[in-house]
Design a protein around this motif. Structure first.
Motif, PDB file in Angstrom:
ATOM      1  N   VAL A   1      15.691  20.001  75.796  1.00 53.50           N
ATOM      2  CA  VAL A   1      16.672  19.621  76.810  1.00 53.50           C
ATOM      3  C   VAL A   1      16.565  20.542  78.023  1.00 53.50           C
ATOM      4  N   LYS A   2      16.352  21.821  77.782  1.00 55.42           N
ATOM      5  CA  LYS A   2      16.210  22.759  78.903  1.00 55.42           C
ATOM      6  C   LYS A   2      15.008  22.383  79.760  1.00 55.42           C
ATOM      7  N   ARG A   3      13.910  21.989  79.119  1.00 56.67           N
ATOM      8  CA  ARG A   3      12.705  21.644  79.869  1.00 56.67           C
ATOM      9  C   ARG A   3      12.894  20.341  80.663  1.00 56.67           C
ATOM     10  N   MET A   4      13.718  19.432  80.140  1.00 60.59           N
ATOM     11  CA  MET A   4      13.927  18.153  80.819  1.00 60.59           C
ATOM     12  C   MET A   4      15.020  18.211  81.877  1.00 60.59           C
ATOM     13  N   ASN A   5      15.794  19.286  81.904  1.00 61.94           N
ATOM     14  CA  ASN A   5      16.917  19.381  82.831  1.00 61.94           C
ATOM     15  C   ASN A   5      16.458  19.227  84.281  1.00 61.94           C
ATOM     16  N   ARG A   6      17.124  18.328  85.018  1.00 62.24           N
ATOM     17  CA  ARG A   6      16.805  18.109  86.427  1.00 62.24           C
ATOM     18  C   ARG A   6      17.753  18.858  87.356  1.00 62.24           C
ATOM     19  N   GLY A   7      18.751  19.510  86.800  1.00 65.45           N
ATOM     20  CA  GLY A   7      19.699  20.270  87.612  1.00 65.45           C
ATOM     21  C   GLY A   7      19.307  21.733  87.693  1.00 65.45           C
ATOM     22  N   PRO A   8      20.002  22.500  88.540  1.00 64.00           N
ATOM     23  CA  PRO A   8      19.697  23.930  88.674  1.00 64.00           C
ATOM     24  C   PRO A   8      20.203  24.734  87.485  1.00 64.00           C
ATOM     25  N   ASP A   9      19.552  25.865  87.236  1.00 60.32           N
ATOM     26  CA  ASP A   9      19.993  26.758  86.162  1.00 60.32           C
ATOM     27  C   ASP A   9      21.419  27.252  86.396  1.00 60.32           C
ATOM     28  N   ARG A  10      21.818  27.308  87.650  1.00 61.43           N
ATOM     29  CA  ARG A  10      23.169  27.782  87.966  1.00 61.43           C
ATOM     30  C   ARG A  10      24.225  26.875  87.333  1.00 61.43           C
ATOM     31  N   ASP A  11      23.933  25.573  87.279  1.00 62.82           N
ATOM     32  CA  ASP A  11      24.867  24.635  86.647  1.00 62.82           C
ATOM     33  C   ASP A  11      25.040  24.940  85.167  1.00 62.82           C
ATOM     34  N   ILE A  12      23.943  25.324  84.520  1.00 58.38           N
ATOM     35  CA  ILE A  12      24.026  25.679  83.101  1.00 58.38           C
ATOM     36  C   ILE A  12      24.855  26.941  82.930  1.00 58.38           C
ATOM     37  N   PHE A  13      24.611  27.918  83.763  1.00 53.54           N
ATOM     38  CA  PHE A  13      25.289  29.208  83.632  1.00 53.54           C
ATOM     39  C   PHE A  13      26.794  29.079  83.865  1.00 53.54           C
ATOM     40  N   THR A  14      27.195  28.354  84.887  1.00 50.12           N
ATOM     41  CA  THR A  14      28.616  28.297  85.247  1.00 50.12           C
ATOM     42  C   THR A  14      29.377  27.204  84.501  1.00 50.12           C
ATOM     43  N   HIS A  15      28.751  26.040  84.285  1.00 50.83           N
ATOM     44  CA  HIS A  15      29.454  24.913  83.691  1.00 50.83           C
ATOM     45  C   HIS A  15      28.876  24.463  82.347  1.00 50.83           C
ATOM     46  N   GLY A  16      27.753  25.022  81.932  1.00 53.50           N
ATOM     47  CA  GLY A  16      27.108  24.517  80.736  1.00 53.50           C
ATOM     48  C   GLY A  16      26.656  23.088  80.927  1.00 53.50           C
ATOM     49  N   ARG A  17      26.322  22.731  82.166  1.00 54.87           N
ATOM     50  CA  ARG A  17      26.020  21.336  82.501  1.00 54.87           C
ATOM     51  C   ARG A  17      24.531  21.124  82.703  1.00 54.87           C
ATOM     52  N   VAL A  18      23.992  20.187  81.927  1.00 53.92           N
ATOM     53  CA  VAL A  18      22.598  19.764  82.056  1.00 53.92           C
ATOM     54  C   VAL A  18      22.592  18.381  82.689  1.00 53.92           C
ATOM     55  N   THR A  19      21.667  18.139  83.613  1.00 57.52           N
ATOM     56  CA  THR A  19      21.550  16.836  84.274  1.00 57.52           C
ATOM     57  C   THR A  19      20.258  16.157  83.846  1.00 57.52           C
ATOM     58  N   LEU A  20      20.389  14.971  83.264  1.00 53.67           N
ATOM     59  CA  LEU A  20      19.238  14.208  82.791  1.00 53.67           C
ATOM     60  C   LEU A  20      19.269  12.809  83.398  1.00 53.67           C
ATOM     61  N   PRO A  21      18.129  12.268  83.781  1.00 57.40           N
ATOM     62  CA  PRO A  21      18.094  10.895  84.300  1.00 57.40           C
ATOM     63  C   PRO A  21      18.143   9.879  83.170  1.00 57.40           C
ATOM     64  N   GLY A  22      18.723   8.727  83.446  1.00 57.68           N
ATOM     65  CA  GLY A  22      18.693   7.640  82.478  1.00 57.68           C
ATOM     66  C   GLY A  22      17.305   7.042  82.391  1.00 57.68           C
ATOM     67  N   PHE A  23      17.020   6.379  81.284  1.00 51.28           N
ATOM     68  CA  PHE A  23      15.681   5.822  81.087  1.00 51.28           C
ATOM     69  C   PHE A  23      15.317   4.776  82.143  1.00 51.28           C
ATOM     70  N   ASN A  24      16.298   4.075  82.655  1.00 51.75           N
ATOM     71  CA  ASN A  24      16.010   3.018  83.627  1.00 51.75           C
ATOM     72  C   ASN A  24      16.001   3.513  85.074  1.00 51.75           C
ATOM     73  N   SER A  25      16.259   4.802  85.268  1.00 55.20           N
ATOM     74  CA  SER A  25      16.326   5.323  86.635  1.00 55.20           C
ATOM     75  C   SER A  25      15.043   6.032  87.057  1.00 55.20           C
ATOM     76  N   PHE A  26      14.033   6.028  86.219  1.00 59.24           N
ATOM     77  CA  PHE A  26      12.745   6.593  86.622  1.00 59.24           C
ATOM     78  C   PHE A  26      11.621   5.771  85.989  1.00 59.24           C
ATOM     79  N   ASN A  27      10.464   5.828  86.594  1.00 61.99           N
ATOM     80  CA  ASN A  27       9.323   5.094  86.038  1.00 61.99           C
ATOM     81  C   ASN A  27       8.230   6.078  85.645  1.00 61.99           C
ATOM     82  N   CYS A  28       7.424   5.638  84.722  1.00 62.42           N
ATOM     83  CA  CYS A  28       6.380   6.506  84.170  1.00 62.42           C
ATOM     84  C   CYS A  28       5.004   5.895  84.355  1.00 62.42           C
ATOM     85  N   SER A  29       4.826   5.116  85.395  1.00 58.81           N
ATOM     86  CA  SER A  29       3.524   4.459  85.601  1.00 58.81           C
ATOM     87  C   SER A  29       2.401   5.459  85.801  1.00 58.81           C
TER      88      SER A  29
END
Length: 504
Positions: free
Chosen positions: A471-499
């Motif tokens: 999860v840490k490796r996939m996080n798209r948000g800044p480390d500061r969000d983890i430190f202050t809020h414990g918040r990880v940001t991940l994209p939904g499967f339909n919001s990115f493409n893997c072509s």
């Protein structure tokens, strides 16, 4: 002429004297008994936690192990140099396999203490001066300290040093191994002795028939370190989020098949723009994240995590509640009667053997998920209630193991990661709260309980440590969000493409 005491008065004095003497003897005997029990308690605690629990009837298995009845205990055969023998506690006399009402007591919280706030540094000291630093600790033997800790509600602390000479608790300190933000290179070698041994035990057992390392072939374990976008694409292509529907065998031939939703969850629910996955971690306590959590379009919670009384920290909205089969079967959680479960959509899960089909799983569930499901659906026919397809767990487990350089526990992933992937299939963006611990990191297992154990963060039954690395490796948000809020940001499967093999 001297005064003579009447005979009746003499009898009363003699009786009172005898009563006082018996009382003194009783107090002395009770004191000796307490000391003896304290010595026995300390001896067992230092040498065999399961033995302690078996003797004293303690139901103190770590809450990071929801299926503790399958724990493997390591014992040594003969003298030094002998190979470990792995003994299944299910084979012990008096144990009923899979009975949720008689769990095998394992892994007492050796590093737990009284609650005094979410920050370990702010916890008040107990009567005995835990850790040997209290003002009374030097006046009494350790055995008596253990006894008093048990009497006054504390948990014993066993000094099991880690590689750096510290215990599991020291991982959570301001200068601990965990650091300010979770390190995606965390491995079992960084754990204290207690948790390291537990993880090794689970790596060695194979209750669910997981194939050996050779299954991964040239891909190997950690042969190539994949980037966050590459990991996201792997999850999207190789983990198929699905729920059980009545057209699937063997359910299609069962009389209660009509109770199952006719369409899978991903067809009935969503898509949502923004979602929150709210862990049950103790570090949510005093977080003040309630309003932010409620601002999302959909919110997922786990098992018996409440909102009433904790609104300021965890919010009030519940869209989906993911529950494991043990919670459904346990009388303690009152699954069939508690109003806690009546809010939102329910999704239940139970681990199947690795290669089992639905028919085999139906006859080999860890807990009676299908019986409880039928009872609940008849009581609440209007509430949507889904059962997660068991292949989801093992497809996700494969992705964790394939991206780790060491063997992980051969047990299903945690509800936390399952819920995160579930919401990634329903939402454009997912914010996961306190799955990766923030600056409030603590040994407190759940924000709504008084139970401390590092295993709740670092893993025991579940491969939590490795899940957090991913999860840490996939996080798209800044480390500061983890430190202050414990918040990880991940994209939904339909919001990115893997072509191109890279997420956008």
């Amino acid at each position: 002429m001297g005064y003579k005491i009447p005979g009746a008065a003499m009898d009363r004095v003699s009786l009172l004297w005898r009563l006082r003497r018996r009382a003194r003897r009783g107090v002395l005997c009770m004191g000796l008994f307490c000391v003896a029990m304290g010595l026995l308690y300390a001896l067992c605690a230092e040498n065999s936690v399961p033995v302690t629990d078996a003797i004293f009837g303690v139901r103190a298995r770590t809450r990071a192990q929801p299926r503790a009845h399958s724990v493997i205990k390591v014992v040594r055969a003969g003298g030094g140099g002998a190979k470990p023998i792995f003994v299944n506690p299910q084979d012990h006399p008096g144990i009923i396999p899979g009975d949720p009402h008689r769990p095998i007591p394992v892994l007492s919280a050796s590093n737990a203490s009284l609650e005094g706030g979410s920050d370990p540094r702010s916890r008040r000291k107990d009567l005995t001066g835990s850790g040997g630093t209290g003002y009374l600790s030097w006046l009494m033997p350790r055995s008596l300290r253990h006894l008093l800790e048990g009497i006054f509600g504390g948990r014993r602390r066993v000094g099991m040093a880690g590689p750096g000479g510290g215990s599991d608790a020291e991982l959570f300190g301001p200068h601990g191994t965990l650091g300010e933000v979770w390190d995606e290179e965390m491995s079992s070698s960084m754990l204290g002795k207690r948790l390291r041994k537990v993880v090794q035990n689970y790596q060695s057992m194979n209750k669910y028939g997981v194939p050996p390392q050779s299954k991964w072939g040239a891909e190997g374990w950690g042969s190539t370190k994949r980037s966050g976008p590459e990991l996201l694409c792997e999850l999207k292509s190789k983990v198929e989020v699905a729920t059980v529907t009545p057209d699937l065998r063997p359910f299609s031939g069962l009389p209660w098949a009509s109770l199952l939703p006719p369409q899978p969850l991903t067809s009935d629910l969503g898509p949502f723009k923004s979602c929150a996955v709210v862990s049950s971690a103790g570090s949510l306590k005093h977080s003040g994240l309630g309003k932010e959590i409620d601002s999302h379009d959909a919110v997922l919670r786990f098992n018996s995590a409440p909102t009433v009384g904790y609104e300021k920290d965890v919010g009030t909205k519940t869209t989906v509640r993911l529950i494991n089969s043990q919670v459904m079967a346990s009388d303690d959680h009152r699954f069939l009667s508690s109003s806690l479960y009546s809010a939102g959509i329910l999704v239940a899960w139970d681990p199947a053997p690795y290669s089992a089909d639905l028919g085999e799983w139906y006859n080999r569930t860890d807990y009676p998920i299908f019986q409880q499901y039928q009872k609940y659906r008849r009581l609440h026919p209007q509430q949507p209630f889904y059962i997660l397809h068991p292949r989801v767990e093992w497809q996700l487990w494969d992705r964790i193991q394939a991206n780790m350089a060491e063997a992980i526990q051969r047990n299903p992933p945690s509800s936390g990661l399952l819920g995160t992937v579930l919401m990634m299939s329903l939402c454009e963006v997912v914010h996961v709260y306190e799955f990766l611990p923030s600056r409030r990191k603590t040994e407190l297992c759940h924000y709504y309980q008084r139970f401390y154990d590092a295993a709740c963060t670092l893993g025991a039954y579940h491969p939590l440590l490795y899940e957090k690395n991913l999860v840490k490796r996939m996080n798209r948000g800044p480390d500061r969000d983890i430190f202050t809020h414990g918040r990880v940001t991940l994209p939904g499967f339909n919001s990115f493409n893997c072509s191109q093999g890279v997420a956008h």
